[in-house]
Design an enzyme around this catalytic site. Structure first.
Site, short mmCIF file in Angstrom:
data_model
loop_
_atom_site.label_atom_id
_atom_site.label_comp_id
_atom_site.label_asym_id
_atom_site.label_seq_id
_atom_site.Cartn_x
_atom_site.Cartn_y
_atom_site.Cartn_z
N ASP A 1 3.12 -38.03 62.20
CA ASP A 1 2.15 -37.19 62.92
C ASP A 1 1.00 -38.00 63.52
OD1 ASP A 1 3.29 -34.66 62.86
OD2 ASP A 1 2.64 -34.33 60.79
N ASP B 1 8.99 -31.44 65.14
CA ASP B 1 7.56 -31.61 65.39
C ASP B 1 7.25 -32.97 66.06
OD1 ASP B 1 8.47 -30.25 63.10
OD2 ASP B 1 6.47 -30.06 62.28
N1 GLY Z 1 3.86 -30.40 61.80
C1 GLY Z 1 3.88 -29.50 60.72
C2 GLY Z 1 3.73 -28.08 61.07
O1 GLY Z 1 3.88 -27.68 62.20
O2 GLY Z 1 3.45 -27.32 60.18
#
Ligand code: GLY
Length: 373
Positions: free
Chosen positions: A97, A153
């Site tokens: 992330d 994601d």
């Molecule tokens: N990237 C984690 C979520 O969308 O919860």
């Protein structure tokens, strides 16, 4: 027939945002952590410096700075960005992330201020994200024994890599991002244009081992926020590279999102979940709305449909789910972490507010996109 944006309505909602956000900033300054959600009248973040959503707070502050020109937002963005140095120091805890954490915080700071410290933070994050690439074609998501785990994601974190190639002139970052995006089209997007949340690959051979439920309702179901990450993520990959397959995928994913969204325009947590219990996720709506506003400009024959849908979602959020009081910080209600964890249902989340404000600014005509700057 097209849904029109009434300038009066837009002005009223923006006035509510600009009335609420100084209070949100003031409440953030009471804490030594970056806001994640709100509870009992306060911001809270139980997860610490490496938490994946931390970049959304300085990003939201930068959006407010872009929208208002006010110094308190620049100062708050700088404060948040500096607090995230603790995450860079504990680099062994970093995960996929990094784009959420640094592209839209220090990366945007660098674009606006040319501060060399912001450049170093963002480049460091890009090198760490590139280092997670498995040459079979995917960026590993999480740490520990999950060497073969990849998640949808990550599509939204790729702008950090595209940005790094632009800034350094070294194509490796972009090539890694494109390999990951191509691999995601191949393995995540199902024939009906819904998306897996997680695909577990054999990290040696790339064989698909499993496609578990992740944050959605069930294995094989369609997690709404994952669909939104794919919608906006592929749109951004197209905007960074011009590669037609990314635009085509964004369009298919968007059409599926719009076929399945509930009539009141507030997404369920999962498109396949049962009617009861009531389980909504406005974060998915905010991400999708902001992505659709980009896609509307790229797909002329669907432009009206995408813009109308985005507007309907933003209206549902602002008119039915906005907390405009000064009793608690945070704006967007009915955001949810995962279907499985009921304690994560129907809370505020900082990234819900960030995408909501981003979509509002686009409706107001702003052309500065924090994922592209
Ligand atoms: N990237 C984690 C979520 O969308 O919860």
């Amino acid at each position: 027939m097209s849904t029109s944006v009434s300038p009066a309505w837009l002005g009223e909602v923006w006035d509510k945002v600009t009335a609420k956000m100084p209070y949100c900033v003031e409440k953030a300054r009471e804490l030594d952590v970056i806001p994640y959600t709100a509870k009992d009248g306060r911001w809270v973040n139980p997860y610490g410096a490496s938490w994946w959503t931390n970049g959304f707070w300085p990003a939201l502050a930068r959006l407010m700075e872009i929208g208002t020109g006010e110094a308190i937002y620049r100062q708050e963005a700088e404060r948040g960005e500096a607090m995230m140095d603790a995450a860079l120091e504990r680099f062994e805890e970093l995960h996929h992330d990094l784009g959420f954490q640094f592209k839209i915080s220090s990366g945007v700071s660098y674009a606006l201020t040319k501060n060399p410290k912001s450049l170093r933070r963002t480049l460091f994050a890009a090198y760490m994200l590139a280092g997670r690439f498995n040459p079979n074609g995917f960026i590993r998501a999480w740490n520990g024994d999950r060497a073969g785990w990849s998640i949808i994601d990550t599509m939204m974190n790729l702008p950090l890599l595209y940005w790094a190639s632009r800034e350094t002139g070294d194509p490796r970052f972009r090539l890694i991002a494109q390999r990951h995006a191509d691999h995601t089209i191949q393995h995540f997007i199902r024939p009906d244009a819904s998306s897996h949340h997680i695909v577990i690959f054999d990290p040696e051979t790339d064989a698909v081992l499993d496609t578990p439920r992740g944050q959605g309702y069930a294995p094989g179901s369609s997690w709404t926020r994952g669909q939104a990450w794919a919608l906006y993520g592929f749109t951004l990959s197209y905007l960074w590279t011009g590669k037609d397959s990314y635009l085509e995928t964004a369009r298919r994913v968007a059409d599926r999102f719009l076929e399945r969204i509930t009539p009141e325009w507030i997404p369920n947590i999962d498109f396949e979940q049962p009617e009861q219990p009531f389980a909504k996720d406005n974060c998915a709506g905010a991400i999708a709305a902001s992505g659709l506003l980009e896609l509307a400009a790229l797909v002329p024959e669907r432009s009206e449909a995408y813009r109308d849908a985005a507007l309907n979602m933003v209206k549902a959020m602002a008119d039915h789910c906005g907390d405009w009081t000064m009793d608690e910080p945070g704006i967007l209600r009915l955001c949810s972490g995962s279907y499985e964890d009921r304690s994560s249902w129907h809370i505020k989340m900082v990234y819900g507010d960030c995408f909501f404000v981003e979509a509002l600014l686009k409706l107001k005509g702003s052309t500065k996109n924090i994922w592209l700057l």
